[in-house]
Scaffold this motif. Structure first.
Motif, mmCIF file in Angstrom:
data_model
loop_
_atom_site.group_PDB
_atom_site.id
_atom_site.type_symbol
_atom_site.label_atom_id
_atom_site.label_comp_id
_atom_site.label_asym_id
_atom_site.label_seq_id
_atom_site.Cartn_x
_atom_site.Cartn_y
_atom_site.Cartn_z
ATOM 1 N N SER A 172 0.821 -1.212 0.000
ATOM 2 C CA SER A 172 0.000 0.000 0.000
ATOM 3 C C SER A 172 0.858 1.267 0.000
ATOM 4 O O SER A 172 0.349 2.363 0.193
ATOM 5 C CB SER A 172 -0.980 -0.017 1.167
ATOM 6 N N ASN A 173 2.166 1.109 -0.242
ATOM 7 C CA ASN A 173 2.994 2.291 -0.545
ATOM 8 C C ASN A 173 2.629 2.844 -1.917
ATOM 9 O O ASN A 173 2.850 4.016 -2.207
ATOM 10 C CB ASN A 173 4.494 1.950 -0.479
ATOM 11 N N ALA A 174 2.079 2.004 -2.775
ATOM 12 C CA ALA A 174 1.699 2.426 -4.117
ATOM 13 C C ALA A 174 0.480 3.341 -4.052
ATOM 14 O O ALA A 174 -0.332 3.246 -3.142
ATOM 15 C CB ALA A 174 1.384 1.201 -4.968
ATOM 16 N N LEU A 219 13.753 2.445 -10.863
ATOM 17 C CA LEU A 219 14.866 3.052 -10.119
ATOM 18 C C LEU A 219 14.646 2.990 -8.606
ATOM 19 O O LEU A 219 15.504 3.399 -7.825
ATOM 20 C CB LEU A 219 15.107 4.489 -10.589
ATOM 21 N N LEU A 220 13.502 2.421 -8.196
ATOM 22 C CA LEU A 220 13.250 2.158 -6.772
ATOM 23 C C LEU A 220 13.434 0.682 -6.446
ATOM 24 O O LEU A 220 13.146 0.239 -5.332
ATOM 25 C CB LEU A 220 11.831 2.591 -6.387
ATOM 26 N N ASP A 221 13.918 -0.107 -7.419
ATOM 27 C CA ASP A 221 14.123 -1.536 -7.176
ATOM 28 C C ASP A 221 15.136 -1.734 -6.040
ATOM 29 O O ASP A 221 16.168 -1.071 -5.995
ATOM 30 C CB ASP A 221 14.624 -2.222 -8.452
ATOM 31 N N GLY A 256 0.722 12.470 -0.028
ATOM 32 C CA GLY A 256 0.424 13.884 -0.262
ATOM 33 C C GLY A 256 1.662 14.767 -0.361
ATOM 34 O O GLY A 256 1.557 15.987 -0.552
ATOM 35 N N ARG A 257 2.843 14.168 -0.235
ATOM 36 C CA ARG A 257 4.073 14.976 -0.288
ATOM 37 C C ARG A 257 4.277 15.556 -1.683
ATOM 38 O O ARG A 257 3.974 14.888 -2.683
ATOM 39 C CB ARG A 257 5.292 14.097 0.028
ATOM 40 N N PRO A 258 4.834 16.790 -1.764
ATOM 41 C CA PRO A 258 5.157 17.308 -3.097
ATOM 42 C C PRO A 258 6.231 16.420 -3.729
ATOM 43 O O PRO A 258 7.182 16.037 -3.065
ATOM 44 C CB PRO A 258 5.731 18.705 -2.830
HETATM 45 P P1 IMP Z 1 8.732 2.609 0.954
HETATM 46 O O1 IMP Z 1 8.378 1.841 -0.280
HETATM 47 O O2 IMP Z 1 7.547 3.124 1.688
HETATM 48 O O3 IMP Z 1 9.709 1.874 1.824
HETATM 49 O O4 IMP Z 1 9.527 3.926 0.475
HETATM 50 C C1 IMP Z 1 10.818 3.862 -0.094
HETATM 51 C C2 IMP Z 1 10.976 4.907 -1.176
HETATM 52 O O5 IMP Z 1 10.135 4.565 -2.282
HETATM 53 C C3 IMP Z 1 10.558 6.313 -0.765
HETATM 54 O O6 IMP Z 1 11.371 7.243 -1.453
HETATM 55 C C4 IMP Z 1 9.128 6.421 -1.277
HETATM 56 O O7 IMP Z 1 8.754 7.750 -1.506
HETATM 57 C C5 IMP Z 1 9.234 5.642 -2.567
HETATM 58 N N1 IMP Z 1 7.977 5.048 -2.989
HETATM 59 C C6 IMP Z 1 7.367 3.956 -2.485
HETATM 60 N N2 IMP Z 1 6.234 3.700 -3.164
HETATM 61 C C7 IMP Z 1 6.128 4.615 -4.118
HETATM 62 C C8 IMP Z 1 5.176 4.850 -5.156
HETATM 63 O O8 IMP Z 1 4.198 4.112 -5.351
HETATM 64 N N3 IMP Z 1 5.421 5.924 -5.962
HETATM 65 C C9 IMP Z 1 6.503 6.708 -5.810
HETATM 66 N N4 IMP Z 1 7.420 6.540 -4.856
HETATM 67 C C10 IMP Z 1 7.235 5.488 -4.020
#
Ligand code: IMP
Ligand code: MG
Length: 427
Positions: free
Chosen positions: A55-57, A231-233, A306-308
């Motif tokens: 649910s980070n997505a 690039l978040l892999d 909600g972060r910029p």
């Molecule tokens: P986490 O996935 O919550 O551990 O966050 C780790 C990094 O991935 C942080 O920089 C988040 O802002 C970024 N992040 C996680 N999920 C998303 C997404 O769905 N979109 C954009 N950035 C994300």
């Protein structure tokens, strides 16, 4: 419009039938507009499957002026597709509850199966997320605090039960709680969490990989919906400023338990500029008025937090790397319309690090914070009208430039939030 099946490319042959699966994957730092693309293409598919993240997505879809944001439910929901949440997902049952309630309130219903092997996100993993971010101080990743990294870590430590364990009663958190007790001052009581979570998941448990293969064997295509971006892999991204899971397409087979041959085509989604939420290097970041303008016009604020969002020019160095890592077979470029509101237009074609230039993202990675972008000025989109079915020449020129550089066709262009603001090319 259904996905155009070019079965000569990479068909999956089952029972003498050709089936095409498709993976939609983000090529930047997330928020490329994957949700819209999944929704747009979903017609041609029987099911939409989440294989990574949790649910980070924040997947945003706009229909007739209404905005829907999903964190866990696959974006095929609005096309009434079968929804599958695979074992590679970190599952927060209470977020799922909220989304299912939202669907019910709208008079809809989700045809949902959740894999019993999903790692769970409890209140404790969220606490740990905040706790670790606190430890990092100035080097905080800027996580979404949704407990994603800790949930995967707890699975790797084999300390936490899975979704199926919760539902079938073999849920034992005693080791996990003892572990948390060693560094968290207070341990929240999980009784209510357990009861509510069990209720959400009861009747929805299954083997998602098995279901995908069953659908394929019956002649149906399936779409895999990536969360976050390349690039978040966890391994191949800008570590340690990454998420806790894999975001690249090769995680589809591993994250679901299906053979590599079932992955199918890979559509990479990239925004016509770049954004990033949270910390970490970002070579093309713009901190000027143009960046601010793009943020405003493009509504670049996190759908989950909600972060910029940090905003920058399109970065071909990162994109080339992402195209290679994912084996991208075609590209969707989103948010072209936003660039009609800014007077400049640049594309990063290389990095300069200590005076030497490179176009190799992988080599630049250890020094990415010191990389200065080498830009190619492009003809500005300022004031262009992108709504017709025919893209203006200036836009076509950009797309052809990208195709030349990336060696992959741009087959889909998104020029607005609505489904209708989508154009297919090379169809
Ligand atoms: P986490 O996935 O919550 O551990 O966050 C780790 C990094 O991935 C942080 O920089 C988040 O802002 C970024 N992040 C996680 N999920 C998303 C997404 O769905 N979109 C954009 N950035 C994300
Ligand atoms: Mg998002």
């Amino acid at each position: 419009m259904p996905f155009s099946c070019r079965i000569e490319l990479n068909p999956l042959r089952l029972n003498s039938r050709y089936v095409r699966n498709l993976c939609i994957v983000g090529l930047q730092w997330g928020d490329e507009g994957k949700g819209k693309i999944v929704d747009y293409y979903a017609d041609g598919f029987e099911a939409v499957v989440r294989y990574n993240g949790g649910s980070n997505a924040g997947h945003t879809i706009v229909i007739n002026g209404r905005t829907f944001v999903f964190h866990l439910l696959p974006s095929g929901l609005l096309k009434k597709k079968k929804l599958l949440i695979g074992p590679g997902v970190a599952l927060d049952p209470l977020t799922l509850r909220e989304e299912l309630d939202m669907v019910a309130k709208e008079g809809g219903e989700a045809d949902l199966m959740v894999d019993e092997r999903c790692t769970l996100v409890t209140t404790l993993e969220k606490e740990m997320d905040s706790f670790i971010e606190g430890l990092r101080g100035a080097n905080a990743i800027g996580t979404t605090k949704r407990g994603i990294g800790p949930s995967y870590a707890m699975r790797a430590l084999r300390l936490t039960p899975r979704a199926g364990d919760l539902v079938n009663g073999s849920f034992d958190m005693s080791s996990a709680i003892a572990f948390y007790g060693s560094f968290l001052k207070t341990i929240p009581d999980l009784t209510e969490w357990k009861d509510r979570s069990r209720e959400v998941l009861a009747g929805k448990m299954g083997d998602v990989g098995g279901k995908v293969m069953e659908l394929n064997e019956a002649g149906h295509s399936v779409m895999f919906e990536g969360a976050q971006g390349t690039l978040l892999d966890l391994i191949f991204g800008t570590y340690p400023y990454v998420t806790g899971a894999h975001t690249i397409a090769s995680y589809v087979p591993a994250g679901l338990g299906i053979p590599n041959s079932a992955l199918g085509d890979v559509m990479g989604v990239a925004k016509a500029y770049t954004t990033r939420v949270g910390g970490g290097p970002f070579p093309t970041e713009m901190t000027d008025e143009t960046g601010e303008k793009i943020r405003k016009v493009g509504k670049e604020y996190g759908a989950t937090t909600g972060r910029p969002r940090r905003v920058g020019w399109l970065d071909l160095v990162g994109l080339k790397y992402a195209v290679r890592l994912n084996g991208v077979s075609e590209l969707a470029l989103t948010k072209l319309d936003i660039l009609t509101k800014v007077k400049e237009m640049k594309v990063c074609v290389g990095y300069s690090i200590d005076g030497s230039e490179t176009g190799d993202f992988s080599r630049a990675l250890p020094r990415l914070a010191d990389a200065r972008p080498v830009y190619q000025d492009m003809r500005s989109f300022f004031g262009l009208e992108l709504r017709e079915n025919q893209l203006p020449q200036v836009a076509e020129q950009l797309l052809e430039f990208l195709e030349d550089e990336l060696k992959v066709k741009v087959t889909l262009v998104s020029t607005g939030e609505e489904r209708s603001a989508t154009m297919q090319r090379h169809a």
